[in-house]
Design a protein around this motif. Structure first.
Motif, PDB file in Angstrom:
ATOM      1  N   UNK A 183      18.330  27.372  -1.210  1.00 55.20           N
ATOM      2  CA  UNK A 183      17.581  26.619  -2.223  1.00 55.20           C
ATOM      3  C   UNK A 183      18.179  26.816  -3.606  1.00 55.20           C
ATOM      4  N   UNK A 184      18.623  28.048  -3.874  1.00 55.49           N
ATOM      5  CA  UNK A 184      19.224  28.353  -5.152  1.00 55.49           C
ATOM      6  C   UNK A 184      20.507  27.549  -5.369  1.00 55.49           C
TER       7      UNK A 184
ATOM      8  N   UNK B 178      29.333  32.109 -12.045  1.00 57.00           N
ATOM      9  CA  UNK B 178      28.857  30.776 -11.678  1.00 57.00           C
ATOM     10  C   UNK B 178      29.305  29.726 -12.697  1.00 57.00           C
TER      11      UNK B 178
ATOM     12  N   UNK C 244      19.910  23.993  -5.972  1.00 58.11           N
ATOM     13  CA  UNK C 244      19.443  23.759  -7.334  1.00 58.11           C
ATOM     14  C   UNK C 244      20.611  23.779  -8.315  1.00 58.11           C
ATOM     15  N   UNK C 245      21.574  24.666  -8.078  1.00 57.03           N
ATOM     16  CA  UNK C 245      22.756  24.734  -8.935  1.00 57.03           C
ATOM     17  C   UNK C 245      23.509  23.411  -8.884  1.00 57.03           C
ATOM     18  N   UNK C 246      23.521  22.804  -7.704  1.00 58.96           N
ATOM     19  CA  UNK C 246      24.199  21.511  -7.556  1.00 58.96           C
ATOM     20  C   UNK C 246      23.344  20.358  -8.076  1.00 58.96           C
ATOM     21  N   UNK C 247      22.131  20.688  -8.541  1.00 56.87           N
ATOM     22  CA  UNK C 247      21.295  19.665  -9.146  1.00 56.87           C
ATOM     23  C   UNK C 247      20.413  18.902  -8.176  1.00 56.87           C
ATOM     24  N   UNK C 248      20.169  19.471  -6.998  1.00 60.01           N
ATOM     25  CA  UNK C 248      19.297  18.793  -6.042  1.00 60.01           C
ATOM     26  C   UNK C 248      17.865  19.283  -6.198  1.00 60.01           C
ATOM     27  N   UNK C 249      16.924  18.424  -5.844  1.00 59.73           N
ATOM     28  CA  UNK C 249      15.523  18.818  -5.939  1.00 59.73           C
ATOM     29  C   UNK C 249      15.140  19.636  -4.709  1.00 59.73           C
ATOM     30  N   UNK C 250      14.017  20.325  -4.835  1.00 58.92           N
ATOM     31  CA  UNK C 250      13.579  21.188  -3.747  1.00 58.92           C
ATOM     32  C   UNK C 250      13.273  20.362  -2.497  1.00 58.92           C
TER      33      UNK C 250
ATOM     34  N   UNK D  48      16.786  31.932   0.752  1.00 63.90           N
ATOM     35  CA  UNK D  48      16.548  31.739  -0.684  1.00 63.90           C
ATOM     36  C   UNK D  48      17.799  31.202  -1.372  1.00 63.90           C
TER      37      UNK D  48
ATOM     38  N   UNK E  79      27.241  30.061  -6.411  1.00 70.16           N
ATOM     39  CA  UNK E  79      25.867  30.185  -6.884  1.00 70.16           C
ATOM     40  C   UNK E  79      25.040  31.169  -6.091  1.00 70.16           C
TER      41      UNK E  79
ATOM     42  N   UNK F 149      14.521  21.973 -11.137  1.00 77.67           N
ATOM     43  CA  UNK F 149      14.471  22.762  -9.902  1.00 77.67           C
ATOM     44  C   UNK F 149      15.270  24.052 -10.058  1.00 77.67           C
ATOM     45  N   UNK F 150      16.410  23.960 -10.740  1.00 78.97           N
ATOM     46  CA  UNK F 150      17.209  25.172 -10.968  1.00 78.97           C
ATOM     47  C   UNK F 150      16.427  26.175 -11.812  1.00 78.97           C
TER      48      UNK F 150
ATOM     49  N   UNK G  86      16.745  16.747 -13.910  1.00 80.65           N
ATOM     50  CA  UNK G  86      17.544  17.018 -12.713  1.00 80.65           C
ATOM     51  C   UNK G  86      17.625  18.519 -12.430  1.00 80.65           C
ATOM     52  N   UNK G  87      17.626  19.307 -13.500  1.00 80.18           N
ATOM     53  CA  UNK G  87      17.814  20.742 -13.314  1.00 80.18           C
ATOM     54  C   UNK G  87      16.525  21.549 -13.435  1.00 80.18           C
TER      55      UNK G  87
END
Lengths: 263, 271
Positions: B115-116, A98, B119-125, B112, B103, A16-17, A13-14
């Motif tokens: 997208x960042x 964060x 991603x912090x929230x756990x979503x895919x690109x 940018x 974030x 992407x992060x 899941x992460x």
């Protein structure tokens, strides 16, 4: 078994992060510089040039054959270790804002720092190629084995990074003392001098107890000398890398729930 | 007793801080305190035995004076802090808005950062790409997409943060006093958006000192004071009671004074 499935799921899941963080590091590193990524190659080249000028007058020139390649193989490896561990050491406290506000698996930040240093390291290999072409170094097929050493070093740096990152949360002194430690460490690693220059007891100490010796020596065997490294340093490098990785992860996992109280 | 009935189940949770240790972050301090034997615990309970059960689709308001433990409770629910005692079970993904734009990297551009933050929230690109236009449109920042976030005003950052966090639907939305920086038109838009999400089945945890907003959005309210639950239940009842705090002689204030007196006496007795 279940807990591992869960962990892999969270990691997926992460990813992407992880990607975004690495992208950020690389983007911001050279933002607003004219030459940009060229610096990743130019910088090691300039340092190599200066050190070659300085040290070729200190040591007799013929003591080390093709000193520029000898130097740059050692230096790029060591440089990757210092930049990646220095960056990952600050990964947790640097992202405190964060981490206090949003739940994210904390290890992603440390891992991202090591990965972005690795990418930078791979760019800097361009400098090595340039030096090798320029000095007409002889290239052997063993150079193709060098990713094996990089994997070992990557594991080692991740482990050390995780360890330092957790320690740094509790004692900020770590980041100051570490600078001194890496300086001493650099002089104890045969980067710009040949290992047999050291007196016997120190040489044995470096050959057995300095993890960086294992990686620098292996990399040099493959790229500079043109032979497969001996089993002691090859398997030793794997074992040290894996052991450090396990220690780092273990310390990090043990202490990560307390981070929030100290950042 | 179907455990899955609740989206969030906070069961007798106590959260403890160590006041003495909180400041020690270097070796010198550590050694000095070790010698003086001051490393011993000075405990501070940010939450004391709080229970909260939230069903799917409910909107809970958290109210209380500053330092009453509202944010700590939200942090515990979103997994940032681990409870000292008790358990917290959460079923579903959380979109935390504990602070808008937490974030954001000031040096990255808005594009940018979207997208960042995603991603912090756990979503895919891919998900972020699909929602990108909606996010920009909602935040109304089309003209500044490629300038670094450090040049943004706090209101603009809040717009962007809110829009990223609410665009991709999540089961639980946590909002901690974040709408105060936006202008009134944007606040209205946000309230509307949260109401839409609520009718779409999202569960909401909402912290605000603006009781009008709480009354409008929430169907339940929990009132915390010094880490303890004072009251929980239907919005109107709890809010009315909370507002009666203005009145010096309300039953709550009388109790509070009595407690303060007891604490002082205990301190003096300890001396």
């Amino acid at each position: 078994m279940n807990i591992w499935q869960e962990r892999i799921h969270v990691f997926m899941q992460y990813t992407n992060l992880l990607k975004q963080l690495v992208k950020r590091d690389l983007k911001l590193k050279y933002r607003r510089s004219v030459l940009g990524y060229v610096w990743s190659i130019l910088n090691p080249l300039l340092v190599m040039l200066i050190m070659t000028l300085v040290f070729s007058s200190i040591f007799e020139r013929d003591a080390i054959q093709n000193f520029p390649v000898y130097l740059i193989t050692g230096r790029t490896m060591f440089e990757f270790m210092t930049t990646s561990t220095n960056a990952s050491m600050r990964a947790i406290i640097g992202n405190a804002a964060l981490l206090k506000k949003c739940y994210v698996p904390k290890y992603i930040f440390v891992l991202a720092k090591v990965v972005s240093s690795m990418v930078d390291f791979i760019f800097s290999l361009g400098a090595l190629v340039i030096v090798m072409v320029f000095t007409r170094a002889n290239v052997t097929p063993y150079i193709l084995c060098s990713p094996l050493v990089m994997m070992q070093l990557f594991l080692f740096c991740c482990g050390l990074g995780f360890f330092l990152a957790s320690l740094n949360v509790f004692f900020r002194d770590v980041q100051y003392i570490y600078k001194a430690i890496t300086t001493a460490w650099m002089y104890l690693t045969p980067i710009f001098y040949p290992i047999n220059r050291l007196e016997k007891s120190l040489r044995i100490f470096v050959k057995t107890c300095n993890p960086m010796y294992y990686y620098v020596a292996q990399f040099r065997d493959m790229v500079y000398t043109g032979q497969f490294p001996g089993p002691r340093i090859f398997w030793g490098g794997w074992i040290i890398g894996i052991v450090m990785f396990v220690i780092g992860i273990w310390v990090f996992k043990k202490s990560q729930d307390k981070f929030i109280l100290y950042i | 007793m179907g455990d899955n009935k609740y989206v969030i189940d906070v069961d007798h949770v106590t959260i403890r801080f160590n006041k003495a240790n909180a400041k020690v972050d270097n070796l010198k301090e550590y050694c000095i305190r070790l010698m003086k034997r001051e490393l011993l615990f000075q405990e501070f309970l940010a939450l004391k035995d709080v229970s909260l059960k939230v069903k799917a689709g409910e909107a809970w308001g958290l109210i209380g004076t500053n330092g009453s433990g509202k944010s700590t409770l939200l942090k515990a629910i979103s997994g940032i802090m681990k409870p000292y005692k008790g358990t917290i079970t959460v079923n579903g993904n959380i979109s935390p808005l504990i602070e808008l734009g937490a974030g954001f990297d000031p040096n990255l551009t808005a594009r940018e950062n979207i997208f960042m933050n995603g991603a912090v929230l756990g979503h895919s690109e891919k998900v972020m790409q699909e929602h990108f236009d909606e996010i920009v449109e909602f935040a109304e920042i089309e003209d500044f997409l490629d300038s670094p976030i450090k040049n943004y005003s706090s209101g603009m950052k809040a717009r962007l943060g809110f829009s990223v966090a609410t665009m991709v639907s999540s089961k639980i939305l946590i909002v901690d006093e974040v709408l105060s920086v936006g202008d009134f038109l944007f606040r209205k838009k946000c309230m509307k958006r949260m109401e839409d999400m609520l009718s779409g089945g999202t569960t909401l945890l909402f912290v605000s000192h603006n009781l009008d907003q709480v009354r409008r959005l929430c169907d339940h309210v929990i009132w915390l004071d010094h880490g303890e639950t004072v009251m929980m239940g239907e919005t109107e009842k709890v809010c009315d009671e909370y507002q009666s705090m203005e009145d010096e002689d309300s039953p709550f204030n009388q109790k509070r004074r009595a407690r303060k007196l007891a604490r002082q006496q205990a301190k003096e007795a300890a001396k």
